[in-house]
Write a protein that holds these residues in place. Structure first.
Motif, PDB file in Angstrom:
ATOM      1  N   MET A   1      -4.866  36.828  -5.549  1.00 14.92           N
ATOM      2  CA  MET A   1      -4.230  37.650  -6.584  1.00 14.92           C
ATOM      3  C   MET A   1      -5.003  39.088  -6.790  1.00 14.92           C
ATOM      4  SD  MET A   1      -3.560  36.710 -10.668  1.00 14.92           S
ATOM      5  CE  MET A   1      -4.969  36.512 -11.239  1.00 14.92           C
ATOM      6  N   ARG A   2      -4.122  40.121  -6.566  1.00 16.04           N
ATOM      7  CA  ARG A   2      -4.608  41.483  -6.472  1.00 16.04           C
ATOM      8  C   ARG A   2      -4.234  42.272  -7.786  1.00 16.04           C
ATOM      9  NH1 ARG A   2      -5.176  46.768  -4.236  1.00 16.04           N
ATOM     10  NH2 ARG A   2      -3.013  47.209  -3.184  1.00 16.04           N
ATOM     11  N   LEU A   3      -5.074  42.303  -8.531  1.00 15.84           N
ATOM     12  CA  LEU A   3      -4.767  43.475  -9.793  1.00 15.84           C
ATOM     13  C   LEU A   3      -5.720  44.802  -9.740  1.00 15.84           C
ATOM     14  CD1 LEU A   3      -5.301  40.511 -12.557  1.00 15.84           C
ATOM     15  CD2 LEU A   3      -3.519  40.875 -11.262  1.00 15.84           C
ATOM     16  N   SER A   4      -4.735  45.679  -9.601  1.00 18.27           N
ATOM     17  CA  SER A   4      -5.488  46.991  -9.416  1.00 18.27           C
ATOM     18  C   SER A   4      -5.263  48.145 -10.391  1.00 18.27           C
ATOM     19  CB  SER A   4      -5.240  47.642  -7.941  1.00 18.27           C
ATOM     20  OG  SER A   4      -5.682  48.845  -7.581  1.00 18.27           O
ATOM     21  N   VAL A   5      -6.081  48.835 -10.748  1.00 15.89           N
ATOM     22  CA  VAL A   5      -5.861  49.989 -11.787  1.00 15.89           C
ATOM     23  C   VAL A   5      -6.497  51.228 -10.906  1.00 15.89           C
ATOM     24  CG1 VAL A   5      -6.523  50.641 -13.984  1.00 15.89           C
ATOM     25  CG2 VAL A   5      -6.007  48.397 -13.823  1.00 15.89           C
ATOM     26  N   GLN A   6      -5.668  52.025 -10.638  1.00 18.66           N
ATOM     27  CA  GLN A   6      -6.409  52.954  -9.527  1.00 18.66           C
ATOM     28  C   GLN A   6      -5.665  54.392  -9.929  1.00 18.66           C
ATOM     29  OE1 GLN A   6      -4.615  50.819  -6.198  1.00 18.66           O
ATOM     30  NE2 GLN A   6      -3.369  52.511  -5.811  1.00 18.66           N
ATOM     31  N   PRO A   7      -6.145  55.535  -9.574  1.00 22.04           N
ATOM     32  CA  PRO A   7      -5.560  56.851  -9.580  1.00 22.04           C
ATOM     33  C   PRO A   7      -4.800  57.109  -8.338  1.00 22.04           C
ATOM     34  CG  PRO A   7      -7.903  57.167  -9.106  1.00 22.04           C
ATOM     35  CD  PRO A   7      -7.626  55.624  -9.475  1.00 22.04           C
ATOM     36  N   ASP A   8      -5.138  56.450  -7.402  1.00 17.61           N
ATOM     37  CA  ASP A   8      -4.520  56.925  -6.028  1.00 17.61           C
ATOM     38  C   ASP A   8      -2.917  56.481  -6.028  1.00 17.61           C
ATOM     39  OD1 ASP A   8      -7.271  57.861  -5.323  1.00 17.61           O
ATOM     40  OD2 ASP A   8      -7.621  55.937  -4.577  1.00 17.61           O
ATOM     41  N   GLN A  71       5.439  28.563 -12.003  1.00 17.65           N
ATOM     42  CA  GLN A  71       4.811  27.883 -10.824  1.00 17.65           C
ATOM     43  C   GLN A  71       4.789  29.201  -9.912  1.00 17.65           C
ATOM     44  OE1 GLN A  71       4.263  24.558  -9.667  1.00 17.65           O
ATOM     45  NE2 GLN A  71       4.473  23.819 -11.643  1.00 17.65           N
ATOM     46  N   LEU A  72       3.609  29.678  -9.683  1.00 22.92           N
ATOM     47  CA  LEU A  72       3.433  30.935  -8.730  1.00 22.92           C
ATOM     48  C   LEU A  72       2.357  30.614  -7.821  1.00 22.92           C
ATOM     49  CD1 LEU A  72       3.681  33.700 -11.530  1.00 22.92           C
ATOM     50  CD2 LEU A  72       5.304  32.888 -10.333  1.00 22.92           C
ATOM     51  N   HIS A  73       2.706  31.306  -6.596  1.00 25.30           N
ATOM     52  CA  HIS A  73       1.708  31.130  -5.484  1.00 25.30           C
ATOM     53  C   HIS A  73       0.885  32.426  -5.601  1.00 25.30           C
ATOM     54  CE1 HIS A  73       4.750  28.289  -3.863  1.00 25.30           C
ATOM     55  NE2 HIS A  73       3.905  28.141  -2.631  1.00 25.30           N
ATOM     56  N   ASP A  74       1.443  33.623  -6.114  1.00 24.71           N
ATOM     57  CA  ASP A  74       0.397  34.851  -6.289  1.00 24.71           C
ATOM     58  C   ASP A  74       1.298  35.807  -7.176  1.00 24.71           C
ATOM     59  OD1 ASP A  74      -1.642  36.319  -5.453  1.00 24.71           O
ATOM     60  OD2 ASP A  74      -1.147  36.722  -3.296  1.00 24.71           O
ATOM     61  N   VAL A  75       0.455  36.710  -7.480  1.00 26.96           N
ATOM     62  CA  VAL A  75       0.623  37.812  -8.353  1.00 26.96           C
ATOM     63  C   VAL A  75       0.079  38.980  -7.809  1.00 26.96           C
ATOM     64  CG1 VAL A  75       0.558  38.768 -10.744  1.00 26.96           C
ATOM     65  CG2 VAL A  75       1.216  36.402 -10.485  1.00 26.96           C
ATOM     66  N   ALA A  94       4.579  42.178  -8.173  1.00 24.36           N
ATOM     67  CA  ALA A  94       5.214  41.412  -7.235  1.00 24.36           C
ATOM     68  C   ALA A  94       4.807  39.768  -7.552  1.00 24.36           C
ATOM     69  CB  ALA A  94       5.002  41.674  -5.822  1.00 24.36           C
ATOM     70  N   THR A  95       5.481  39.164  -7.504  1.00 24.15           N
ATOM     71  CA  THR A  95       5.545  37.539  -7.857  1.00 24.15           C
ATOM     72  C   THR A  95       5.725  36.767  -6.573  1.00 24.15           C
ATOM     73  OG1 THR A  95       7.630  37.407  -8.799  1.00 24.15           O
ATOM     74  CG2 THR A  95       5.694  37.661 -10.358  1.00 24.15           C
ATOM     75  N   ALA A  96       5.218  35.761  -6.257  1.00 24.05           N
ATOM     76  CA  ALA A  96       5.658  34.692  -5.238  1.00 24.05           C
ATOM     77  C   ALA A  96       5.878  33.544  -5.781  1.00 24.05           C
ATOM     78  CB  ALA A  96       4.572  35.065  -3.914  1.00 24.05           C
ATOM     79  N   ALA A  97       6.749  32.848  -5.272  1.00 21.15           N
ATOM     80  CA  ALA A  97       6.762  31.561  -5.921  1.00 21.15           C
ATOM     81  C   ALA A  97       7.569  30.419  -5.155  1.00 21.15           C
ATOM     82  CB  ALA A  97       7.703  31.494  -7.121  1.00 21.15           C
ATOM     83  N   ARG A  98       7.740  29.262  -5.194  1.00 19.64           N
ATOM     84  CA  ARG A  98       8.606  28.353  -4.205  1.00 19.64           C
ATOM     85  C   ARG A  98       9.808  28.815  -4.515  1.00 19.64           C
ATOM     86  NH1 ARG A  98       7.866  24.013  -1.557  1.00 19.64           N
ATOM     87  NH2 ARG A  98       9.444  22.116  -1.418  1.00 19.64           N
ATOM     88  N   ALA A 106       8.735  35.454 -13.896  1.00 19.42           N
ATOM     89  CA  ALA A 106       7.316  35.889 -14.056  1.00 19.42           C
ATOM     90  C   ALA A 106       7.292  37.517 -14.012  1.00 19.42           C
ATOM     91  CB  ALA A 106       6.658  35.348 -13.402  1.00 19.42           C
ATOM     92  N   ALA A 107       8.086  38.010 -12.945  1.00 15.66           N
ATOM     93  CA  ALA A 107       8.018  39.476 -12.972  1.00 15.66           C
ATOM     94  C   ALA A 107       8.600  40.082 -14.068  1.00 15.66           C
ATOM     95  CB  ALA A 107       8.767  39.660 -11.614  1.00 15.66           C
ATOM     96  N   ASP A 108       9.626  39.406 -14.863  1.00 16.17           N
ATOM     97  CA  ASP A 108      10.309  40.128 -15.998  1.00 16.17           C
ATOM     98  C   ASP A 108       9.315  40.236 -17.015  1.00 16.17           C
ATOM     99  OD1 ASP A 108      12.170  41.556 -17.223  1.00 16.17           O
ATOM    100  OD2 ASP A 108      13.347  39.590 -17.612  1.00 16.17           O
ATOM    101  N   PHE A 109       8.599  38.865 -17.337  1.00 17.70           N
ATOM    102  CA  PHE A 109       7.628  38.759 -18.350  1.00 17.70           C
ATOM    103  C   PHE A 109       6.391  39.806 -17.936  1.00 17.70           C
ATOM    104  CE2 PHE A 109       3.340  37.038 -18.945  1.00 17.70           C
ATOM    105  CZ  PHE A 109       3.378  36.547 -20.417  1.00 17.70           C
TER     106      PHE A 109
END
Lengths: 146, 83
Positions: A1-8, A71-75, A94-98, A106-109
Motif C-alpha cells: 500500500m502506497r500513501l504519499s503526501v508530496q509537493p511534487d 475486500q481489497l488487494h491494494d490501495v 486507486a483500489t485493487a480488488a477481486r 472503496a474508491a468512492d469512500f
C-alpha cells in the motif's frame, strides 16, 4: 500500500501502470484523479496547505477503514500540497480488488473521506487576489452515505 | 499546563502566527477559545464563529468539549477541503 503526501507532480498513467502491475491476483482496478480546475477563468494557481504529521496519519486511518470494510488487494493514495498550476494533477486514488464492486465503492469512500477528513485547505490565487475555498455542506453530507 | 497551538488556513492568517506555546488552565478546546479570545482581538476574529472551526487534539479530530487532559498539541482550522 502506497500513501504519499508530496509537493511534487506525479504521472497518473505511470502510477496506475505500476499499481496495476503490482496488484497480482486482483480482477478489478478503479482509479480516480483530481485535476486543478479553474471555474472563474481568472485563477493563476491553487495553493494547498496541509497539517504535516496529521495528514499522513489521517490518510492512513482512512485507507485502513476502506481495507476493513471492503475486500481489497491494494490501495494507492497520492495527495499533493504546495502551489499547483491549473490543469495539474492534485491527487489520485486507486483500489485493487477481486471484483469491481469492492474497488468502485472503496474508491468512492476514499474520495469522500479525503475531501472532508484529510487536513488540507485550498486557496485560490487569481488576478484579483487570493481566497480560501469554503468546504461545501454537500461534502460533509456525503460522509453520511457510508 | 503548557500546550502548543497550531493554526491553519484563514485561522492562521487572522491570528498572525502558525504556532505558539501557551500556558493555560483550559480543560477543553472551548475553554481555550474563550481564554484566548479574552486575551487579544486577533483570536476573536479567528474564533468568532465556532461552527466554521474544527479542532484536532494531538493530531486527532476532536470536539470542542473533548477534555484536553495532557494534550501536547491543539490545532484549530477551518473545515478541510482536500481531494
Amino acid at each position: 500500500m502506497r500513501l504519499s503526501v508530496q509537493p511534487d507532480p506525479f504521472d497518473m498513467g505511470a502510477e496506475l501502470n505500476r499499481f496495476t502491475n503490482d496488484a497480482s491476483g486482483a480482477g478489478a482496478i478503479v482509479s480516480f484523479g483530481g485535476i486543478v480546475r479553474d471555474d472563474t477563468g481568472t485563477m493563476t494557481a491553487l495553493e494547498l496547505e496541509h497539517y504535516p504529521g496529521m495528514t499522513e496519519k489521517a490518510i492512513g486511518q482512512i485507507a485502513q477503514q476502506a481495507r476493513d470494510r471492503w475486500q481489497l488487494h491494494d490501495v494507492l493514495i497520492i495527495h499533493r500540497y504546495g502551489r499547483l498550476q491549473v490543469g495539474a494533477p492534485i491527487m489520485m486514488v486507486a483500489t485493487a480488488a477481486r471484483h469491481r464492486k469492492d474497488a468502485f465503492e472503496a474508491a468512492d469512500f476514499l474520495m469522500d473521506y479525503l475531501k472532508s477528513r484529510a487536513p488540507f485547505w485550498k486557496k485560490e490565487h487569481g488576478a484579483e487576489g487570493t481566497s480560501w475555498v469554503d468546504a461545501k455542506d454537500s461534502d460533509e453530507a456525503a460522509l453520511n452515505r457510508w | 499546563m503548557t500546550v502548543d497551538l497550531v493554526y491553519f488556513a484563514w485561522v492562521r492568517e487572522r491570528i498572525g502566527v502558525a504556532r505558539e506555546t501557551v500556558t493555560t488552565t483550559a480543560r477543553t478546546p472551548a475553554d481555550l477559545i474563550a481564554e484566548l479570545s479574552a486575551r487579544d482581538p486577533r483570536y476573536g476574529a479567528a474564533f468568532g464563529d465556532v461552527s466554521a472551526l474544527r479542532v484536532a487534539i494531538d493530531q486527532e479530530l476532536s470536539d470542542f468539549d473533548t477534555p484536553l487532559e495532557n494534550a501536547k498539541e491543539v490545532a484549530f482550522f477551518p473545515p478541510m477541503t482536500g481531494g
